[in-house]
Motif scaffolding. Structure first.
Motif, PDB file in Angstrom:
ATOM      1  N   ILE A 102      -3.451 -12.545  -0.556  1.00  0.00           N
ATOM      2  CA  ILE A 102      -3.568 -13.369   0.653  1.00  0.00           C
ATOM      3  C   ILE A 102      -3.186 -12.560   1.880  1.00  0.00           C
ATOM      4  N   ALA A 103      -2.104 -11.784   1.766  1.00  0.00           N
ATOM      5  CA  ALA A 103      -1.633 -10.987   2.902  1.00  0.00           C
ATOM      6  C   ALA A 103      -2.622  -9.893   3.286  1.00  0.00           C
ATOM      7  N   LEU A 104      -3.277  -9.286   2.298  1.00  0.00           N
ATOM      8  CA  LEU A 104      -4.174  -8.162   2.580  1.00  0.00           C
ATOM      9  C   LEU A 104      -5.333  -8.548   3.494  1.00  0.00           C
ATOM     10  N   ILE A 105      -5.759  -9.809   3.441  1.00  0.00           N
ATOM     11  CA  ILE A 105      -6.904 -10.206   4.272  1.00  0.00           C
ATOM     12  C   ILE A 105      -6.462 -10.949   5.532  1.00  0.00           C
ATOM     13  N   GLY A 106      -5.138 -11.009   5.767  1.00  0.00           N
ATOM     14  CA  GLY A 106      -4.657 -11.669   6.976  1.00  0.00           C
ATOM     15  C   GLY A 106      -4.628 -13.173   6.882  1.00  0.00           C
ATOM     16  N   ALA A 107      -4.796 -13.717   5.663  1.00  0.00           N
ATOM     17  CA  ALA A 107      -4.624 -15.152   5.474  1.00  0.00           C
ATOM     18  C   ALA A 107      -3.128 -15.455   5.360  1.00  0.00           C
ATOM     19  N   VAL A 108      -2.783 -16.726   5.260  1.00  0.00           N
ATOM     20  CA  VAL A 108      -1.383 -17.157   5.265  1.00  0.00           C
ATOM     21  C   VAL A 108      -1.069 -17.835   3.935  1.00  0.00           C
ATOM     22  N   ALA A 109      -0.064 -17.326   3.237  1.00  0.00           N
ATOM     23  CA  ALA A 109       0.324 -17.893   1.949  1.00  0.00           C
ATOM     24  C   ALA A 109       1.189 -19.133   2.158  1.00  0.00           C
ATOM     25  N   VAL A 110       0.940 -20.158   1.349  1.00  0.00           N
ATOM     26  CA  VAL A 110       1.758 -21.376   1.370  1.00  0.00           C
ATOM     27  C   VAL A 110       2.322 -21.573  -0.037  1.00  0.00           C
ATOM     28  N   PRO A 111       3.500 -21.004  -0.330  1.00  0.00           N
ATOM     29  CA  PRO A 111       4.087 -21.171  -1.660  1.00  0.00           C
ATOM     30  C   PRO A 111       4.511 -22.620  -1.874  1.00  0.00           C
ATOM     31  N   LEU A 112       4.144 -23.176  -3.014  1.00  0.00           N
ATOM     32  CA  LEU A 112       4.482 -24.559  -3.335  1.00  0.00           C
ATOM     33  C   LEU A 112       5.619 -24.600  -4.351  1.00  0.00           C
ATOM     34  N   ASN A 113       6.490 -25.562  -4.157  1.00  0.00           N
ATOM     35  CA  ASN A 113       7.646 -25.742  -5.030  1.00  0.00           C
ATOM     36  C   ASN A 113       7.184 -26.280  -6.379  1.00  0.00           C
ATOM     37  N   ALA A 114       7.435 -25.517  -7.430  1.00  0.00           N
ATOM     38  CA  ALA A 114       6.972 -25.919  -8.758  1.00  0.00           C
ATOM     39  C   ALA A 114       7.674 -27.165  -9.272  1.00  0.00           C
ATOM     40  N   PRO A 155       2.819   5.066  -7.738  1.00  0.00           N
ATOM     41  CA  PRO A 155       1.806   4.198  -8.368  1.00  0.00           C
ATOM     42  C   PRO A 155       2.176   3.727  -9.763  1.00  0.00           C
ATOM     43  N   ALA A 156       2.829   4.560 -10.561  1.00  0.00           N
ATOM     44  CA  ALA A 156       3.108   4.207 -11.958  1.00  0.00           C
ATOM     45  C   ALA A 156       4.403   3.426 -12.126  1.00  0.00           C
ATOM     46  N   ARG A 157       5.200   3.317 -11.077  1.00  0.00           N
ATOM     47  CA  ARG A 157       6.490   2.636 -11.184  1.00  0.00           C
ATOM     48  C   ARG A 157       6.280   1.121 -11.297  1.00  0.00           C
ATOM     49  N   LEU A 181       0.830  -1.202   0.000  1.00  0.00           N
ATOM     50  CA  LEU A 181       0.000   0.000   0.000  1.00  0.00           C
ATOM     51  C   LEU A 181       0.868   1.258   0.000  1.00  0.00           C
ATOM     52  N   ARG A 182       1.886   1.285   0.841  1.00  0.00           N
ATOM     53  CA  ARG A 182       2.758   2.464   0.916  1.00  0.00           C
ATOM     54  C   ARG A 182       3.432   2.732  -0.426  1.00  0.00           C
ATOM     55  N   LEU A 231      -0.582  -3.713  -9.371  1.00  0.00           N
ATOM     56  CA  LEU A 231      -0.471  -4.839  -8.448  1.00  0.00           C
ATOM     57  C   LEU A 231      -1.431  -4.687  -7.278  1.00  0.00           C
ATOM     58  N   PHE A 232      -1.503  -3.480  -6.719  1.00  0.00           N
ATOM     59  CA  PHE A 232      -2.392  -3.272  -5.576  1.00  0.00           C
ATOM     60  C   PHE A 232      -3.860  -3.454  -5.981  1.00  0.00           C
ATOM     61  N   ASP A 233      -4.232  -2.893  -7.140  1.00  0.00           N
ATOM     62  CA  ASP A 233      -5.629  -3.010  -7.587  1.00  0.00           C
ATOM     63  C   ASP A 233      -5.999  -4.470  -7.850  1.00  0.00           C
ATOM     64  N   ARG A 234      -5.120  -5.206  -8.523  1.00  0.00           N
ATOM     65  CA  ARG A 234      -5.433  -6.595  -8.855  1.00  0.00           C
ATOM     66  C   ARG A 234      -5.373  -7.491  -7.618  1.00  0.00           C
ATOM     67  N   ALA A 235      -4.446  -7.192  -6.705  1.00  0.00           N
ATOM     68  CA  ALA A 235      -4.397  -7.955  -5.454  1.00  0.00           C
ATOM     69  C   ALA A 235      -5.655  -7.718  -4.629  1.00  0.00           C
ATOM     70  N   ARG A 236      -6.144  -6.499  -4.660  1.00  0.00           N
ATOM     71  CA  ARG A 236      -7.365  -6.181  -3.911  1.00  0.00           C
ATOM     72  C   ARG A 236      -8.566  -6.928  -4.497  1.00  0.00           C
ATOM     73  N   THR A 237      -8.619  -7.043  -5.827  1.00  0.00           N
ATOM     74  CA  THR A 237      -9.703  -7.803  -6.451  1.00  0.00           C
ATOM     75  C   THR A 237      -9.653  -9.269  -6.034  1.00  0.00           C
ATOM     76  N   VAL A 238      -8.457  -9.858  -6.064  1.00  0.00           N
ATOM     77  CA  VAL A 238      -8.310 -11.254  -5.660  1.00  0.00           C
ATOM     78  C   VAL A 238      -8.617 -11.419  -4.178  1.00  0.00           C
ATOM     79  N   ALA A 239      -8.215 -10.456  -3.370  1.00  0.00           N
ATOM     80  CA  ALA A 239      -8.515 -10.506  -1.934  1.00  0.00           C
ATOM     81  C   ALA A 239     -10.024 -10.525  -1.694  1.00  0.00           C
ATOM     82  N   LYS A 240     -10.750  -9.685  -2.437  1.00  0.00           N
ATOM     83  CA  LYS A 240     -12.212  -9.668  -2.281  1.00  0.00           C
ATOM     84  C   LYS A 240     -12.829 -10.982  -2.757  1.00  0.00           C
TER      85      LYS A 240
END
Length: 534
Positions: free
Chosen positions: A80-92, A24-26, A17-18, A41-50
């Motif tokens: 995931i972080a925006l809503i306080g959930a916990v991300a579990v990255p999986l090894n590809a 914003p344009a960088r 967010l900061r 990134l923030f806008d699309r992450a917010r959509t996925v969070a919702k």
């Protein structure tokens, strides 16, 4: 006080967010074929969070990510972080059995994955095998962040369309409820156990060190442009990515490593800091015809963990770049030590840094736990804000890994010099016992790499009826070079102690190394010896 560093601790969501508000344009993330701005990134992450909220994913729930390096990976992580959930990255690189175990063990309620032409494998197919039957009773949602959906994996369009059901202020409310000591990420790491262990890392652990280093120790003049060679599911690349976001910089990466693509990206974007980390990556860059130090004139700093001979060659090839070694592991959210700015070239080649600010280290006898004097090889213990909280759902393994007063027992061997510099001595489990003598495998590996034909050396112990075990080496030769088993053994004789000389050499092609994440899997090498297929 002049020169003091202000300690700032943030959540992952606040970091994004900061940066989105100030720049914003960088570009936040750039790959050869795609890029995304902080605002995007923030806008699309917010959509996925919702959309996750619409799926009834709650604060503290675990959400798995199986996506290669891409904009969708970053979107998923921050959503995931925006809503306080916990991300579990999986090894590809994991196969179906490993993925099934982790998804089940992590109790993931949702899975975000990919179906894309650039994916290294067909992830939905692998996951379909991994999730047969009731292998994952907690998993309620399987979503494709890119690619066509089907009966088992929901399309992104369908998933994101549910975001409209959630009011915009819901994300703001949840983001502000997240505490810095709440779990942010669970990264599974392979070790000596039969199954991977999930390192539970708090928001403070994954943001504080990377951001502080990016802001003070590694800051460029103007915009920071940082290149990371590895997968974002690995802490060695995730940590510098998070640090880059903390200073509103631009992170360069790719869905796979290819020297020509990487060099082109770094030159075009004006890279200021590079994290190639491992010898194979550095060697791949420097041996490529397109490598030209003059074209990398903006490169101020480069991180590497490698034998002294390779570090020396990097310092010669990049005389205007600060070459930095460090120590780190998943359980410490990445780095716990790194070189000081004023260290000599020799120190940068032969040592692996000093404890990072705010982090404590001890060197102890691994058998007794007693502190050892400087200059003595022993197990390094680490304590600090960066250390994991626990191994997920494994209280016995957690208890085994910590002392009663909170020191993490790393299983790594180090020597601390009088000035505080640390010298890596290998894994404690890689310490060979040859006729009663302790032998660090890394010592033999480092010496083998002094032979000009040797690109990579890995040493393991082979059972021996007289000496308990003896060293044998797996060797990858440098391109265009030749060497026989007899030649390499003769290279060692008379130059290192006789009990350290490998009793056998097995030659390995680059594609045949057994890998776990970004490291060669020595357990698999030992298994090859047992089966007589070295």
């Amino acid at each position: 006080m002049m020169g003091s560093i202000v300690t700032e601790v943030s959540t992952l969501g606040d970091l994004l967010l900061r940066a989105a508000e100030t720049h914003p344009a960088r570009d936040v993330l750039v790959l050869p074929d795609e890029r995304i701005s902080y605002e995007g990134l923030f806008d699309r992450a917010r959509t996925v969070a919702k959309a996750l909220i619409a799926k009834d994913v709650k604060r503290g729930d675990h959400v798995a990510i199986l996506i290669p390096n891409s904009c969708e990976y970053a979107i998923s992580l921050f959503a995931i972080a925006l809503i306080g959930a916990v991300a579990v990255p999986l090894n590809a690189r994991h196969k179906a059995a490993e993925l099934g175990y982790i998804i089940r063990n992590a109790q993931a309620v949702a899975l975000l994955t990919s179906r894309h032409a650039s994916d290294p494998v067909d992830f939905p197919a692998v996951l379909r095998e991994a999730l047969t039957g009731d292998a994952s009773p907690h998993l309620r949602h399987r979503v494709l962040m890119r690619g066509e959906g089907d009966a088992e994996f929901e399309s992104f369009e369908s998933f994101a369309g549910q975001a409209d059901r959630v009011p915009a202020d819901a994300i703001e409310r949840l983001r502000r409820q997240v505490r810095v000591r709440d779990p942010a990420i669970i990264i599974y790491t392979s070790g000596t156990t039969a199954h991977p262990k999930g390192c539970v890392l708090s928001h403070e652990a994954v943001t504080r060190g990377p951001v502080e280093r990016s802001r003070y120790r590694l800051k460029a003049d103007g915009r920071d442009v940082v290149w990371g060679s590895g997968p974002l599911f690995h802490i060695g690349t995730m940590a510098p990515f998070i640090g880059t976001v903390g200073v509103a910089g631009t992170f360069l990466t790719d869905s796979y490593f290819e020297p020509e693509r990487s060099l082109k990206l770094m030159v075009e974007e004006g890279v200021t800091l590079a994290w190639p980390w491992f010898p194979a990556i550095v060697q791949g860059l420097m041996s490529h015809p397109d490598f030209d130090a003059a074209r990398l004139g903006s490169l101020r700093q480069l991180f590497i963990i490698a034998p002294p001979t390779l570090v020396d060659s990097v310092q010669l090839a990049l005389p205007n770049t600060e070459v930095i070694q460090g120590c780190g592991m998943t359980e410490t959210a990445g780095l716990f030590a790194m070189c000081d700015p004023d260290e000599s070239r020799e120190s940068r080649s032969t040592t692996h840094g000093k404890a990072c600010p705010g982090v404590e280290v001890r060197i102890v006898d691994p058998e007794t736990g007693d502190d050892l004097p400087d200059g003595t090889l022993g197990e390094i213990l680490v304590r600090g804000y960066n250390v994991m909280d626990e191994y997920w759902a494994a209280p016995e393994k957690t208890a085994e890994s910590f002392t009663s007063d909170g020191w993490l027992k790393t299983g790594d061997l180090y020597t601390r010099l009088s000035g505080g510099s640390l010298v890596f001595g290998g894994r404690y489990k890689d310490m060979l016992k040859v006729g009663g003598e302790n032998v660090a495998a890394i010592e033999i590996e480092t010496f083998l790499c002094t032979h000009p034909a040797v690109k990579t050396a890995e040493v393991v112990g082979r059972p021996d009826p007289r000496l308990d075990e003896v060293p044998v080496a797996f060797i990858e030769l440098a391109a265009g070079m030749e060497a026989s088993e007899e030649t390499l053994i003769a290279h060692c004789r008379g130059r290192i102690a006789s009990y350290k000389v490998p009793r056998a050499i097995y030659f390995v092609q680059a594609a045949d190394w057994p890998m776990s994440a970004t490291k060669i899997d020595k357990r698999a090498l030992r298994e090859r010896l047992k089966q007589g297929t070295g």
